[in-house]
Design an enzyme around this catalytic site. Sequence first.
Site, PDB file in Angstrom:
ATOM      1  N   LYS A 105      -0.443   4.740   4.679  1.00 35.28           N
ATOM      2  CA  LYS A 105      -1.370   3.803   5.308  1.00 35.28           C
ATOM      3  C   LYS A 105      -0.929   3.491   6.735  1.00 35.28           C
ATOM      4  CE  LYS A 105      -3.835  -0.549   4.579  1.00 35.28           C
ATOM      5  NZ  LYS A 105      -5.143   0.116   4.786  1.00 35.28           N
TER       6      LYS A 105
ATOM      7  N   HIS B 114       0.838  -1.194   0.000  1.00 35.25           N
ATOM      8  CA  HIS B 114       0.000   0.000   0.000  1.00 35.25           C
ATOM      9  C   HIS B 114       0.879   1.253   0.000  1.00 35.25           C
ATOM     10  CE1 HIS B 114      -3.163  -2.836   1.207  1.00 35.25           C
ATOM     11  NE2 HIS B 114      -4.020  -1.916   0.786  1.00 35.25           N
TER      12      HIS B 114
END
Length: 237
Positions: free
Chosen positions: A135, A131
């Site tokens: 995040k 990600h």
Amino acid sequence: MKVAVIGYGAMGRLVCEELGDEVVAIIAKESPQNYISLFDYNKEIDVIIDFSNPENLDMIYDYAKLHKTKVIFATTGFNEKEINKINDLSKYTPVLRSANFSLGVILLNRLVKEITPILQDDFDIEVIEAHHNKKLDSPSGTARMLIDSIQNSKNGNLVYGRVGNSKRQKNDVGVHSLRGGTIVGDHEVKYCGIDEVITLKHEAHSKKIFVKGAIYAAKWIINKDSGLYNMENVLFD
């Protein structure tokens, strides 16, 4: 369909763009309508779509229980107590919660459920997710969903990353989280056997896929009875 959107970050804004006039209330501290709470809006709401954070759960619970409003929980990061509260809400109104609203990811998860019992004895299993660098949670909610699907069959020993002398044991299930750049979300499950590897992988190229899935779920739940649902119900039931 009259929709209240909780949260006006990137995801909430995309929901509003997709639904247009069907969004009757935007509930957020930075709401363009100045609605801080669902109780600030005194007209009918058919479905609540929550793309915010767990802090809003109490408000959603109180409102939805009182008005029997259907709820789509697209927020992640709930603790066990909060999940129990969501489950309790489903006694009074239809509730759908999912770690991921991508239709492709839900299909991926179904494949993991089908394949793991067949391969678990002869193949090593590794879960890899990647990600963007902002995040917060690790591993991702989607990775945890995939892990749960594996564990329902294999019940392996979860190993989060490896360092030093860490020889793989037969019952290990490896979990690896990568963070960097602007990666929307990649999830991969590798089944590694002798002389062959099977890889199941999903790549998200835009956050719009999660929004479209949440809207799809909202339209599906509109005529359902009270109960707890997930995206597999939407696709396969």
